[in-house]
Design a protein around this motif. Structure first.
Motif, PDB file in Angstrom:
ATOM      1  N   ASP A  10       0.816  -1.205   0.000  1.00 26.80           N
ATOM      2  CA  ASP A  10       0.000   0.000   0.000  1.00 26.80           C
ATOM      3  C   ASP A  10       0.851   1.256   0.000  1.00 26.80           C
ATOM      4  OD1 ASP A  10      -2.253  -1.561   0.012  1.00 26.80           O
ATOM      5  OD2 ASP A  10      -2.513  -1.478   2.192  1.00 26.80           O
ATOM      6  N   ASN A  11       2.131   1.126   0.336  1.00 25.75           N
ATOM      7  CA  ASN A  11       3.005   2.298   0.369  1.00 25.75           C
ATOM      8  C   ASN A  11       3.629   2.603  -0.977  1.00 25.75           C
ATOM      9  OD1 ASN A  11       2.639   2.712   3.137  1.00 25.75           O
ATOM     10  ND2 ASN A  11       4.205   1.187   3.643  1.00 25.75           N
ATOM     11  N   ASP A  12       3.296   1.808  -2.032  1.00 24.96           N
ATOM     12  CA  ASP A  12       3.914   2.017  -3.322  1.00 24.96           C
ATOM     13  C   ASP A  12       3.668   3.414  -3.878  1.00 24.96           C
ATOM     14  OD1 ASP A  12       5.050  -0.440  -3.423  1.00 24.96           O
ATOM     15  OD2 ASP A  12       3.508  -1.360  -4.672  1.00 24.96           O
ATOM     16  N   THR A  13       2.508   4.001  -3.533  1.00 27.32           N
ATOM     17  CA  THR A  13       2.200   5.325  -4.047  1.00 27.32           C
ATOM     18  C   THR A  13       3.170   6.374  -3.529  1.00 27.32           C
ATOM     19  OG1 THR A  13       0.612   5.630  -2.248  1.00 27.32           O
ATOM     20  CG2 THR A  13      -0.243   4.797  -4.353  1.00 27.32           C
ATOM     21  N   GLU A  14       3.877   6.072  -2.434  1.00 24.13           N
ATOM     22  CA  GLU A  14       4.829   7.021  -1.873  1.00 24.13           C
ATOM     23  C   GLU A  14       6.241   6.774  -2.388  1.00 24.13           C
ATOM     24  OE1 GLU A  14       4.535   6.615   2.315  1.00 24.13           O
ATOM     25  OE2 GLU A  14       2.356   6.878   2.359  1.00 24.13           O
ATOM     26  N   ARG A  15       6.416   5.722  -3.154  1.00 26.05           N
ATOM     27  CA  ARG A  15       7.730   5.344  -3.628  1.00 26.05           C
ATOM     28  C   ARG A  15       7.719   5.244  -5.142  1.00 26.05           C
ATOM     29  NH1 ARG A  15       7.799   0.568   0.798  1.00 26.05           N
ATOM     30  NH2 ARG A  15       8.613   1.741   2.579  1.00 26.05           N
ATOM     31  N   LEU A  16       8.769   5.759  -5.757  1.00 25.38           N
ATOM     32  CA  LEU A  16       8.879   5.651  -7.202  1.00 25.38           C
ATOM     33  C   LEU A  16       9.062   4.198  -7.617  1.00 25.38           C
ATOM     34  CD1 LEU A  16      11.245   8.645  -7.891  1.00 25.38           C
ATOM     35  CD2 LEU A  16       8.988   8.355  -8.890  1.00 25.38           C
ATOM     36  N   ARG A  91      12.918  11.598 -17.038  1.00 22.68           N
ATOM     37  CA  ARG A  91      12.101  10.486 -16.544  1.00 22.68           C
ATOM     38  C   ARG A  91      12.851   9.622 -15.544  1.00 22.68           C
ATOM     39  NH1 ARG A  91       9.553   7.353 -21.505  1.00 22.68           N
ATOM     40  NH2 ARG A  91       8.628   6.195 -19.753  1.00 22.68           N
ATOM     41  N   VAL A  92      14.163   9.715 -15.526  1.00 20.35           N
ATOM     42  CA  VAL A  92      14.986   8.878 -14.652  1.00 20.35           C
ATOM     43  C   VAL A  92      15.250   9.650 -13.358  1.00 20.35           C
ATOM     44  CG1 VAL A  92      17.151   7.628 -14.392  1.00 20.35           C
ATOM     45  CG2 VAL A  92      16.019   7.730 -16.628  1.00 20.35           C
ATOM     46  N   ALA A  93      14.518   9.286 -12.312  1.00 20.36           N
ATOM     47  CA  ALA A  93      14.630  10.010 -11.042  1.00 20.36           C
ATOM     48  C   ALA A  93      15.893   9.649 -10.283  1.00 20.36           C
ATOM     49  CB  ALA A  93      13.405   9.740 -10.179  1.00 20.36           C
ATOM     50  N   GLY A  94      16.408   8.467 -10.537  1.00 15.35           N
ATOM     51  CA  GLY A  94      17.630   8.018  -9.880  1.00 15.35           C
ATOM     52  C   GLY A  94      18.287   6.960 -10.734  1.00 15.35           C
ATOM     53  N   TRP A 240      20.254   4.425  -1.468  1.00 18.80           N
ATOM     54  CA  TRP A 240      20.092   5.186  -2.719  1.00 18.80           C
ATOM     55  C   TRP A 240      18.618   5.469  -2.999  1.00 18.80           C
ATOM     56  CZ3 TRP A 240      18.162   2.440  -7.216  1.00 18.80           C
ATOM     57  CH2 TRP A 240      18.053   3.254  -8.344  1.00 18.80           C
ATOM     58  N   LEU A 241      17.763   4.468  -2.836  1.00 17.23           N
ATOM     59  CA  LEU A 241      16.333   4.680  -3.092  1.00 17.23           C
ATOM     60  C   LEU A 241      15.719   5.694  -2.131  1.00 17.23           C
ATOM     61  CD1 LEU A 241      15.218   1.015  -3.869  1.00 17.23           C
ATOM     62  CD2 LEU A 241      15.205   2.952  -5.464  1.00 17.23           C
ATOM     63  N   GLU A 242      16.196   5.695  -0.903  1.00 20.23           N
ATOM     64  CA  GLU A 242      15.723   6.714   0.040  1.00 20.23           C
ATOM     65  C   GLU A 242      16.083   8.113  -0.461  1.00 20.23           C
ATOM     66  OE1 GLU A 242      17.373   5.762   3.812  1.00 20.23           O
ATOM     67  OE2 GLU A 242      16.125   3.978   4.104  1.00 20.23           O
ATOM     68  N   ARG A 243      17.287   8.267  -0.984  1.00 20.98           N
ATOM     69  CA  ARG A 243      17.688   9.557  -1.546  1.00 20.98           C
ATOM     70  C   ARG A 243      16.811   9.932  -2.736  1.00 20.98           C
ATOM     71  NH1 ARG A 243      22.720  10.812  -3.898  1.00 20.98           N
ATOM     72  NH2 ARG A 243      23.183   8.655  -4.402  1.00 20.98           N
ATOM     73  N   VAL A 244      16.567   8.969  -3.594  1.00 25.33           N
ATOM     74  CA  VAL A 244      15.752   9.216  -4.789  1.00 25.33           C
ATOM     75  C   VAL A 244      14.346   9.630  -4.409  1.00 25.33           C
ATOM     76  CG1 VAL A 244      14.756   8.161  -6.843  1.00 25.33           C
ATOM     77  CG2 VAL A 244      17.119   7.636  -6.208  1.00 25.33           C
TER      78      VAL A 244
END
Length: 249
Positions: A10-16, A91-94, A240-244
């Motif tokens: 359910d948290n996917d909407t908050e994560r790229l 389009r590439v956020a990270g 890295w994903l947290e930074r992105v």
């Protein structure tokens, strides 16, 4: 591209969403141990099949990719990821590059690479186990029969034509060392200290030229660092994903 969700919550909407591009003769199995250790998010695999040019590979992946995403490429997948990021950086956020390389293959070596691929494609098991294996993993994993079996199984399942096509993808790339200076997204460059294919020097070179990169060189790891040290790799990818996600929020 396999656009199916590999993990989700359910948290996917908050994560790229995370888009993964595997390397030569690899599939999703090269990422499986790492994915099992990452926080859940929408993950897709973009296998490099039925294409033999790096620009066409990037175009096809972008055609199926989410509007904006975090991009991680392993080995040849990192080379294609560089092309994707150069083609549509917005389009590439990270960008995460694992065991990859921004350098081109000099034209005088193209014929040799093609001969090696043709020879390897005629007996993939021999090619992996007798020729490539010493270059694939760290010295401490050379006797790891299960790891060798997994890498050989991916190659065997990919098949002869895949090796030939993916060799052409690698040969068609251009020198990315200057253009990565324009890739300003949060980046991770990760490799093994014993990688004989994409050396630590190559990793340092990319990290130095990327404007917002963190460099991680893992001791006692070779080229297949995602399979040799999944816990350490997952920790760096998570950071890295947290930074992105933070920058993109």
């Amino acid at each position: 591209m396999n656009g199916g969700k590999l993990t989700g919550s359910d948290n996917d909407t908050e994560r790229l969403p995370l888009l993964l591009v595997p390397g030569t003769l690899c599939d999703e199995r090269v990422f499986t141990p790492v994915l099992a250790l990452l926080p859940e998010r929408s993950v897709s695999i973009a296998p490099l099949t039925d294409v033999s040019d790096v620009h066409e590979a990037a175009r096809r992946i972008l055609a199926d990719a989410p509007p904006r995403f975090a991009l991680l490429g392993f080995s040849l997948g990192g080379i294609v990821s560089l092309e994707i990021a150069a083609t549509e950086p917005g389009r590439v956020a990270g960008l995460a590059l694992i065991g990859s390389n921004a350098r081109p293959v000099a034209p005088e070596f193209h014929a040799e690479r093609r001969r090696e691929a043709i020879s390897g494609s005629e007996n993939l098991d021999h090619y992996i186990r007798k020729i490539m294996w010493p270059r694939y993993v760290s010295e401490g994993r050379r006797q790891d029969a299960a790891l060798q079996h997994l890498i050989a199984a991916m190659a065997r399942d990919g098949g002869r034509q895949l090796l030939l096509n993916q060799t052409e993808i690698g040969l068609s790339r251009i020198d990315s060392r200057d253009r990565i200076a324009r890739m300003t997204m949060p980046s991770l460059v990760l490799g093994g200290c014993e990688d004989a294919l994409c050396t630590p020097e190559m990793q340092r070179e990319m990290a130095h030229r990327l404007p917002d990169a963190q460099l991680a060189l893992l001791p006692d790891a070779g080229h297949f660092v995602t399979l040799e040290q999944p816990e350490a790799v997952a920790a760096h990818i998570s950071s890295w994903l947290e930074r992105v996600d933070r920058v993109s929020a």
